[in-house]
Design a protein around this motif. Structure first.
Motif, PDB file in Angstrom:
ATOM      1  N   VAL A 257       1.204  -1.048   0.348  1.00  0.00           N
ATOM      2  CA  VAL A 257      -0.071   0.340   0.010  1.00  0.00           C
ATOM      3  C   VAL A 257       0.882   1.217  -0.228  1.00  0.00           C
ATOM      4  O   VAL A 257       1.719   0.947   0.701  1.00  0.00           O
ATOM      5  CB  VAL A 257      -1.192  -0.124   1.274  1.00  0.00           C
ATOM      6  CG1 VAL A 257      -2.244  -1.169   1.199  1.00  0.00           C
ATOM      7  CG2 VAL A 257       0.313  -0.058   2.726  1.00  0.00           C
ATOM      8  N   GLY A 328      -3.338  -4.745  -4.587  1.00  0.00           N
ATOM      9  CA  GLY A 328      -2.343  -4.754  -4.246  1.00  0.00           C
ATOM     10  C   GLY A 328      -1.949  -5.954  -3.154  1.00  0.00           C
ATOM     11  O   GLY A 328      -1.297  -5.400  -2.614  1.00  0.00           O
ATOM     12  N   LEU A 725      -3.353   0.856  -5.422  1.00  0.00           N
ATOM     13  CA  LEU A 725      -1.281   1.449  -5.866  1.00  0.00           C
ATOM     14  C   LEU A 725      -1.619   0.810  -7.529  1.00  0.00           C
ATOM     15  O   LEU A 725      -0.743   2.104  -8.152  1.00  0.00           O
ATOM     16  CB  LEU A 725      -1.097   0.229  -5.629  1.00  0.00           C
ATOM     17  CG  LEU A 725       0.853   0.920  -5.773  1.00  0.00           C
ATOM     18  CD1 LEU A 725       1.567   1.882  -4.966  1.00  0.00           C
ATOM     19  CD2 LEU A 725       1.165  -0.684  -4.802  1.00  0.00           C
TER      20      LEU A 725
END
Length: 728
Positions: A257, A328, A725
């Motif tokens: 993250v 992620g 992300l």
């Protein structure tokens, strides 16, 4: 992991070889028995004569671990070699010579500090690296004030430290605080930065295990001793060739993250998981993240490449990297190896992942279920047994050949099946990490029902064997035609994968799929080796008394057949059927942990010389305290987040905060009840209710508030900001 091993292997051979023992330090999967089955291009690549260390960027691979050629270059200068480590008496007879070699290697690589590196019990989820160490300079001043090196055999092989603040379950008091470390020469010394790390066990003044590794090493010894006894009856003197060993391959799933968003989440910082958070409109329903290309657009790829580079420098073959199912989420997977080495290396991998990701503006989340509503993370424990000469016990042809006995394989498999059925509670205990509370059985990990998948091919063979047939097992093969003229058909195993099983057989190894991502898997493998050691002993004892091995195996299969299940373990009807059949099912992680001190299990560990009753009782207390402590941290953080973030945001949006304020009171009352309870098991049970009922209900209240509060008034990082992300 879902399919990365198969993706690597399917073009050339069955997945049974993925974790099948081969000769140490040989190229992966190069095996004289199977080279002819591989495409020429693969063979040429695998046997390329060029030294990989001459390739730009690879020249430092392996140089920071004291093993093989690297170690021998220095050891031979002092009259010893890596063969010296095969005899544990080297610590008494050759330790000064080994220390001198290590010192020269260390200083040649810029290291002037050493530490004994050990694994305190009860560390997963909180302690960075999950290890303990005290750093000591390998230097001193002599009487004349001149600087001298200070590192000899005594300093290498043992040490003493203050053990007072490590979890111990009552094994020692503050006034008897000594902790003693001794080198574990089954796992090599390694170097990071200016420090050499000496893998060690950690025990009390009276030799009681305070760590994760000591019981594992004892279990390895028990498995080797009794497995060798059984193999001798079956036709092969394994003890004469060095006994048996356990191998594992550990797949590591994680989340990355953005670090700036992570710092806006107190729950992630303190507890490793989100105690609240509304799912965004998009999550993992399209499976678009799974094995997608790793993009240069975000720092994830650069971080993963650097992590692999750092690991290869340490001799850790971190071969595979890929995206996982959840947004992620990512995975690394190494090649298999001896269990003590692989577990040590996995701890190093997790530490490197955390440290390198921060350098790239990321935070790595190792906890099993950091986000609700999407997949969590596991660490699949691919476990196999082999002789010291690398003959796999779970692959029919090699073990039957070395024993000269076509029934060696079904006898061994019968012992494993019996062990699983009898001690499924201990297998469940070994995976009862706090983070697995939210993961097991959630259509991403197997349920908490300990069955094994063998596949119809092997199951049919064992069924015929238990009914009296005596032929050798020959695994079936399937010709897979993809229906394209320009693509030749390929051979695949007779069985498909069953990812719903907690313990499927994969040819040469079993994959314990339910293991949690944050775990030190020493207890997992301690259990596997101990329960098999007991069955190997039982079989060998009965053969000693005059019974036939095949008769014992058939009796065991008939008695324990119920643990074999090849169907869909996610199906609720199947789960009900398995439960009614009497297969071990323990839904509560707290109750699962407490099975360690069930009478049959106390007797098991004591009889096998793995843990005394006192050590088991202490370990049970450590596990329960760890669970309760985890929940107390989560609940305390939840209170702070409601008071400091959710209520102010709701007030700013003009919403009622009455239910939120009432929720804080419920959390505080539950925490007080836990603190006012003295019994560790009762505390943990209260903590489980708080976590899985009270906190879940309060989470719904908070998530409903997040759904309606305008984004500019919400002060916590959202799932949208944390998870996407690498979405373009």
């Amino acid at each position: 992991m879902k399919f990365s091993k198969a993706a690597l292997l399917i073009v050339s051979l069955s997945s049974a070889h993925a974790f099948a023992p081969t000769n140490t330090r040989t190229p992966f999967l190069v095996n004289s028995n199977s080279v002819s089955q591989r495409p020429t291009t693969f063979l040429n690549a695998a046997t390329l004569s060029r030294d990989p260390l001459t390739v730009a960027g690879l020249e430092d691979y392996g140089k920071n671990v004291f093993t093989g050629k690297v170690a021998n270059e220095y050891l031979t200068k002092y009259g010893v070699s890596t063969d010296t480590f095969k005899d544990p008496n080297w610590v008494n007879e050759k330790s000064d010579e080994v220390a001198a070699a290590i010192l020269e290697w260390a200083t040649d690589n810029g290291a002037t500090t050493f530490c004994h590196w050990f694994q305190p019990a009860g560390s997963s989820g909180f302690r960075h690296g999950q290890t303990g160490q005290v750093y000591n300079k390998m230097l001193k001043f002599d009487q004349n004030g001149e600087l001298k090196f200070d590192f000899d055999g005594d300093l290498l092989v043992k040490g003493e430290t203050d053990g007072s603040s490590f979890p111990n379950g009552g094994l020692r008091d503050t006034h008897t605080a000594g902790g003693y470390v001794a080198i574990d020469s089954t796992s090599p010394v390694f170097l990071r930065d200016d420090v050499i790390y000496i893998p060690s066990v950690f025990v009390s003044y009276f030799g009681k295990a305070l760590d994760e590794k000591t019981p594992l090493l004892r279990a390895n010894d028990a498995m080797s001793e009794h497995g060798s006894r059984l193999l001798k009856h079956l036709g092969y003197d394994a003890a004469a060739d060095g006994g048996l060993k356990a191998n594992v391959g550990l797949e590591q799933e994680i989340f990355f993250v953005p670090r700036d968003q992570y710092l806006r989440r107190p729950d992630l910082q303190f507890a490793g998981r989100t105690v609240m958070g509304k799912l965004p409109p998009r999550d993992q329903e399209m499976c678009d993240h799974y094995m997608g290309p790793l993009s240069t657009h975000t720092p994830a790829l650069a971080a993963m490449k650097e992590i692999q580079d750092e690991c290869f420098k340490l001799g850790i073959p971190l071969k595979t990297r890929h995206r996982e199912v959840a947004p992620g989420q990512f995975e690394f997977a190494p090649l298999y190896g001896k269990n003590t080495v692989q577990i040590d290396q996995n701890l190093v991998i997790m530490q490197i992942i955390e440290e390198v990701s921060a350098k790239h503006g990321l935070t790595a989340l190792l906890q099993e279920k950091p986000f609700a509503g999407i997949n969590g993370s596991g660490k699949h424990n691919n476990w196999s047994l082999a002789t010291a000469t690398d003959v796999p016990l779970f692959l029919a042809a090699p073990i039957n050949k070395v024993t000269g006995n076509d029934l060696a394989f079904p006898v061994i498999m019968a012992a494993v099946v019996a062990a699983l059925d009898e001690h499924g509670d201990l297998m469940r205990m070994s995976i009862a990490a706090p983070g697995n509370d939210f993961r097991l059985g959630a259509m991403e990990a197997p349920p908490a029902i300990i069955s094994t998948y063998l596949g119809e091919d092997l199951t049919s063979y064992l069924e015929a064997f238990k009914d009296g047939e005596s032929s050798a097992y020959v695994p079936g093969k399937k010709n897979l035609d993809v229906g394209v003229k320009s693509i030749c058909g390929i051979k695949v195993p007779a069985e498909d994968r069953n990812r719903t099983s907690p313990f499927p057989y994969g040819g040469a190894r079993f994959e314990f799929r339910a293991v949690g991502s944050s775990q030190n898997v020493s207890m997992v493998n301690t259990v596997l080796n101990t329960i098999c050691a007991q069955k190997f002993k039982e079989f060998a004892d009965r053969i000693d008394a005059g019974e036939k091995a095949e008769d014992i195996a058939r009796e065991a299969l008939n008695k324990h057949w119920k643990v074999i299940f090849n169907g869909n373990s996610y199906d609720l009807d199947n789960q009900k059927m398995l439960t009614e059949r009497g297969v071990w099912r323990i839904d509560s992680g707290v109750e699962a942990n407490h099975r360690l001190v069930a009478e049959k299990n106390l007797d098991l560990f004591e009889t096998m010389g793995v843990m005394s009753r006192e050590e088991c009782t202490a370990r049970d207390m450590v596990h329960l305290e760890h669970y309760t402590g985890t929940v107390v941290v989560e609940a305390g953080t939840f209170i702070d987040m409601i008071n400091q973030h959710v209520i102010p945001s709701a007030k700013a949006a003009g919403e009622s905060t009455e239910e939120l304020e009432s929720s804080v009171g419920k959390l505080e009352s539950a925490l007080k009840e836990i603190h006012d309870t003295e019994d560790h098991f009762e505390q943990a049970e209260l903590a489980r209710v708080l976590r899985l009922e009270t906190m879940v209900d309060i989470r719904e209240v908070c998530d409903a508030v997040e759904e309606t509060v305008p984004a500019d008034l919400w002060t916590l990082a959202t799932y949208k900001e944390l998870l996407f992300l690498d979405s373009h």
